[in-house]
Design an enzyme around this catalytic site. Structure first.
Site, PDB file in Angstrom:
ATOM      1  N   CYS A   1       0.832  -1.206   0.000  1.00  0.00           N
ATOM      2  CA  CYS A   1       0.000   0.000   0.000  1.00  0.00           C
ATOM      3  C   CYS A   1       0.870   1.262   0.000  1.00  0.00           C
ATOM      4  O   CYS A   1       1.737   1.419   0.859  1.00  0.00           O
ATOM      5  CB  CYS A   1      -0.910   0.009   1.225  1.00  0.00           C
ATOM      6  SG  CYS A   1      -1.892   1.501   1.310  1.00  0.00           S
TER       7      CYS A   1
ATOM      8  N   CYS B   1      -3.693  -0.092   8.790  1.00  0.00           N
ATOM      9  CA  CYS B   1      -2.959  -1.368   8.853  1.00  0.00           C
ATOM     10  C   CYS B   1      -1.697  -1.203   9.688  1.00  0.00           C
ATOM     11  O   CYS B   1      -1.159  -0.110   9.791  1.00  0.00           O
ATOM     12  CB  CYS B   1      -2.486  -1.786   7.465  1.00  0.00           C
ATOM     13  SG  CYS B   1      -3.788  -2.206   6.359  1.00  0.00           S
TER      14      CYS B   1
ATOM     15  N   CYS C   1      -8.071   1.592  -0.758  1.00  0.00           N
ATOM     16  CA  CYS C   1      -7.651   0.857   0.439  1.00  0.00           C
ATOM     17  C   CYS C   1      -7.495  -0.601   0.033  1.00  0.00           C
ATOM     18  O   CYS C   1      -8.466  -1.221  -0.430  1.00  0.00           O
ATOM     19  CB  CYS C   1      -8.689   0.992   1.548  1.00  0.00           C
ATOM     20  SG  CYS C   1      -8.368  -0.152   2.902  1.00  0.00           S
TER      21      CYS C   1
ATOM     22  N   GLN D   1     -20.393  -8.972  10.047  1.00  0.00           N
ATOM     23  CA  GLN D   1     -18.944  -9.203  10.037  1.00  0.00           C
ATOM     24  C   GLN D   1     -18.339  -8.648   8.752  1.00  0.00           C
ATOM     25  O   GLN D   1     -18.891  -8.851   7.666  1.00  0.00           O
ATOM     26  CB  GLN D   1     -18.622 -10.701  10.152  1.00  0.00           C
ATOM     27  CG  GLN D   1     -19.024 -11.339  11.474  1.00  0.00           C
ATOM     28  CD  GLN D   1     -18.146 -10.930  12.658  1.00  0.00           C
ATOM     29  OE1 GLN D   1     -17.341 -10.010  12.575  1.00  0.00           O
ATOM     30  NE2 GLN D   1     -18.328 -11.600  13.780  1.00  0.00           N
TER      31      GLN D   1
ATOM     32  N   GLU E   1     -30.545  -9.353  20.832  1.00  0.00           N
ATOM     33  CA  GLU E   1     -29.793  -8.243  20.235  1.00  0.00           C
ATOM     34  C   GLU E   1     -30.414  -6.926  20.690  1.00  0.00           C
ATOM     35  O   GLU E   1     -31.623  -6.818  20.822  1.00  0.00           O
ATOM     36  CB  GLU E   1     -29.832  -8.395  18.703  1.00  0.00           C
ATOM     37  CG  GLU E   1     -29.436  -7.213  17.888  1.00  0.00           C
ATOM     38  CD  GLU E   1     -27.976  -6.768  18.078  1.00  0.00           C
ATOM     39  OE1 GLU E   1     -27.059  -7.594  18.081  1.00  0.00           O
ATOM     40  OE2 GLU E   1     -27.790  -5.541  18.216  1.00  0.00           O
TER      41      GLU E   1
ATOM     42  N   ASP F   1     -21.136 -13.652  21.455  1.00  0.00           N
ATOM     43  CA  ASP F   1     -20.354 -12.907  20.444  1.00  0.00           C
ATOM     44  C   ASP F   1     -20.496 -11.414  20.734  1.00  0.00           C
ATOM     45  O   ASP F   1     -21.137 -10.671  19.977  1.00  0.00           O
ATOM     46  CB  ASP F   1     -20.872 -13.271  19.038  1.00  0.00           C
ATOM     47  CG  ASP F   1     -20.002 -12.677  17.937  1.00  0.00           C
ATOM     48  OD1 ASP F   1     -18.973 -12.056  18.245  1.00  0.00           O
ATOM     49  OD2 ASP F   1     -20.373 -12.838  16.758  1.00  0.00           O
TER      50      ASP F   1
ATOM     51  N   CYS G   1     -13.653 -10.390  19.553  1.00  0.00           N
ATOM     52  CA  CYS G   1     -12.775  -9.580  18.690  1.00  0.00           C
ATOM     53  C   CYS G   1     -11.752  -8.816  19.533  1.00  0.00           C
ATOM     54  O   CYS G   1     -11.061  -7.948  19.008  1.00  0.00           O
ATOM     55  CB  CYS G   1     -13.584  -8.650  17.801  1.00  0.00           C
ATOM     56  SG  CYS G   1     -14.683  -7.585  18.713  1.00  0.00           S
TER      57      CYS G   1
HETATM   58  C1  SAM Z   1     -19.653  -8.617  17.523  1.00  0.00           C
HETATM   59  S1  SAM Z   1     -21.312  -8.284  17.076  1.00  0.00           S
HETATM   60  C2  SAM Z   1     -21.887  -9.930  16.774  1.00  0.00           C
HETATM   61  C3  SAM Z   1     -23.076 -10.034  15.862  1.00  0.00           C
HETATM   62  C4  SAM Z   1     -23.417 -11.401  15.309  1.00  0.00           C
HETATM   63  N1  SAM Z   1     -23.176 -12.481  16.227  1.00  0.00           N
HETATM   64  C5  SAM Z   1     -22.709 -11.654  13.995  1.00  0.00           C
HETATM   65  O1  SAM Z   1     -21.872 -12.567  13.933  1.00  0.00           O
HETATM   66  O2  SAM Z   1     -22.991 -10.946  13.011  1.00  0.00           O
HETATM   67  C6  SAM Z   1     -22.006  -7.819  18.588  1.00  0.00           C
HETATM   68  C7  SAM Z   1     -23.488  -7.477  18.543  1.00  0.00           C
HETATM   69  O3  SAM Z   1     -23.914  -7.226  19.897  1.00  0.00           O
HETATM   70  C8  SAM Z   1     -24.887  -6.195  19.895  1.00  0.00           C
HETATM   71  N2  SAM Z   1     -24.944  -5.703  21.286  1.00  0.00           N
HETATM   72  C9  SAM Z   1     -24.125  -4.817  21.902  1.00  0.00           C
HETATM   73  N3  SAM Z   1     -24.447  -4.712  23.201  1.00  0.00           N
HETATM   74  C10 SAM Z   1     -25.473  -5.565  23.426  1.00  0.00           C
HETATM   75  C11 SAM Z   1     -26.215  -5.906  24.582  1.00  0.00           C
HETATM   76  N4  SAM Z   1     -25.958  -5.357  25.767  1.00  0.00           N
HETATM   77  N5  SAM Z   1     -27.200  -6.832  24.468  1.00  0.00           N
HETATM   78  C12 SAM Z   1     -27.474  -7.399  23.263  1.00  0.00           C
HETATM   79  N6  SAM Z   1     -26.795  -7.101  22.130  1.00  0.00           N
HETATM   80  C13 SAM Z   1     -25.810  -6.198  22.200  1.00  0.00           C
HETATM   81  C14 SAM Z   1     -24.375  -5.251  18.830  1.00  0.00           C
HETATM   82  O4  SAM Z   1     -25.392  -4.422  18.359  1.00  0.00           O
HETATM   83  C15 SAM Z   1     -23.854  -6.215  17.766  1.00  0.00           C
HETATM   84  O5  SAM Z   1     -24.864  -6.546  16.842  1.00  0.00           O
END
Ligand code: SAM
Length: 399
Positions: A64, A73, A145, A236, A284, A329, A356
């Site tokens: 890049c 990056c 990018c 994602q 969610e 997650d 993450c």
């Molecule tokens: C890392 S993402 C994972 C989404 C999904 N598992 C995927 O693989 O696409 C985290 C998600 O948690 C939601 N989130 C954040 N805080 C939360 C809470 N206190 N209760 C429920 N969901 C929440 C966010 O809006 C987001 O969609």
């Protein structure tokens, strides 16, 4: 001149200058380099390499042209294999230091370590388009990018038609190279939507959370499953790695079990789990994401998932059915104390924790390991050439 000892968790070279720990951008272990200090305080210094005197064998020329100045990056000067080694070592060190966990880590490679991102967020400042320079609010002007998918890069050259001086622009693309564009600005925006739609496959343009053109959502396909994604729903950024995570879910969810997918976004993992599970609950907090999830359930002809809008820590307590498996997650912050306690009150036999941020993963595993045994640990290269890493941890309830 100094000799670099090792890499820190952000991919910077660590050395000691006048006994003070110093972090040098773009420096690799064992390299001897000349440097310029950019920040210094009582505890540490930061700097950048001005000349490499002895070059590491692991070094490659970053492809890049903006790599030296852009903050996006941090590992392009390493071979791809070495970036994976760095990530493995980083997760190993963090889990060992903060949770005394020393499990074997399996690596899931990115089949396309460049041109993988389906989402790019840019700044426009005083008419200049780009990213913020690392740790500043100075714009690094970019025209491309290398991490983003081709159709996103093709669109960048036409951003100028909006005639924006100051704005934030997020461009998303899907399996079909269609684009969803969200703009936040106080500027008067030029209505060039129809002209742009002739040049690119634009599904929608959203300005300051209001629909300006087309639709505020589009459909993506991952592993033959269809997902409606609103402009502000989480999805994602790397669909190839997302597909790999789906394979882990398919393998780990046992037939006829009851599953809760906490932090379910648009319902991706809940829908994948529903193929084998008896019943799935998806939780969610973002309303648009739950609306997407309900549509996704229908599009994928799934009838054993209940999507619930709300805070995962509260909703999980209200589910009366016995839960066998919880998919966790969460955002980078990991589990709140209350969420963790409520999971431990349920004590499902299986946990699948997708993270993450290895620091918050280590913090949460340090508690969970009192009740659960780690049976498998993966890192998936979701964010190639950045220091970020996705980890997937499979846990079984101890007898
Ligand atoms: C890392 S993402 C994972 C989404 C999904 N598992 C995927 O693989 O696409 C985290 C998600 O948690 C939601 N989130 C954040 N805080 C939360 C809470 N206190 N209760 C429920 N969901 C929440 C966010 O809006 C987001 O969609």
């Amino acid at each position: 001149m100094v000799k670099v000892e090792k890499l820190d968790h952000y991919g910077r070279g660590i050395t000691y200058i006048d006994d003070k720990i110093t972090f040098l951008n773009n420096a690799l272990p064992n390299e001897e380099v000349k440097y310029k200090i950019t920040k210094s305080n009582n505890k540490f210094q930061e700097g950048k390499v001005t000349k490499i005197i002895t070059k590491s064998k692991k070094r490659v020329e970053p492809p890049c042209p903006f790599y030296d100045i852009c903050g996006g990056c941090s590992l392009q000067h390493l071979t791809y294999e070495k970036t994976l080694e760095f990530k493995k070592q980083k997760v190993q060190e963090i889990l060992s230091r903060y949770a005394h966990i020393n499990e074997k880590i399996n690596i899931i490679k990115n089949p396309s370590p460049y041109q993988y991102r389906n989402k790019l967020s840019l700044k426009i400042k005083d008419g200049k388009i780009g990213f913020y320079e690392a740790k500043t609010h100075k714009i690094v002007e970019i025209t491309k990018c290398l991490l983003a998918k081709e159709e996103i890069n093709n669109f960048l050259k036409d951003l100028k038609y909006f005639e924006l001086n100051n704005a934030e622009v997020t461009i998303r693309s899907n399996y079909n190279q269609e684009l969803l564009i969200a703009i936040k600005t106080k500027d008067q925006i030029t209505n060039c939507y129809k002209q742009l739609a002739k040049l690119h496959k634009i599904v929608g343009i959203i300005v300051n959370d209001k629909l300006a053109y087309g639709e505020d959502k589009f459909i993506d396909i991952v592993d033959h499953k269809l997902f409606q994604v609103s402009y502000n729903s989480f999805f994602q950024v790397n669909s190839l790695i997302n597909q790999e995570i789906f394979q882990i879910i398919k393998k780990e969810i046992k037939k006829e079990k009851v599953v809760a997918d906490l932090y379910c976004g648009v319902g991706t993992l809940a829908i994948v789990a529903s193929d084998k599970a008896k019943q799935v609950y998806g939780i969610e907090i973002i309303p648009n994401a739950i609306k997407n999830a309900l549509v996704n359930q229908k599009m994928n002809k799934v009838n054993n998932v209940n999507f619930c809008l709300g805070d995962a820590k509260d909703i999980i307590k209200k589910i009366k059915t016995k839960i066998d498996t919880i998919i966790i997650d969460p955002p980078r912050s990991g589990l709140s104390v209350e969420a963790l306690n409520n999971i431990l009150k349920i004590k499902p036999t299986d946990l699948i924790y997708i993270s993450c941020d290895p620091m918050t993963l280590a913090r949460d595993l340090n508690t969970l390991k009192q009740f659960y045994k780690i049976t498998k640990l993966y890192i998936a290269d979701m964010f190639s050439y950045t220091y970020h890493v996705e980890s997937i941890c499979i846990l079984k309830l101890l007898n």
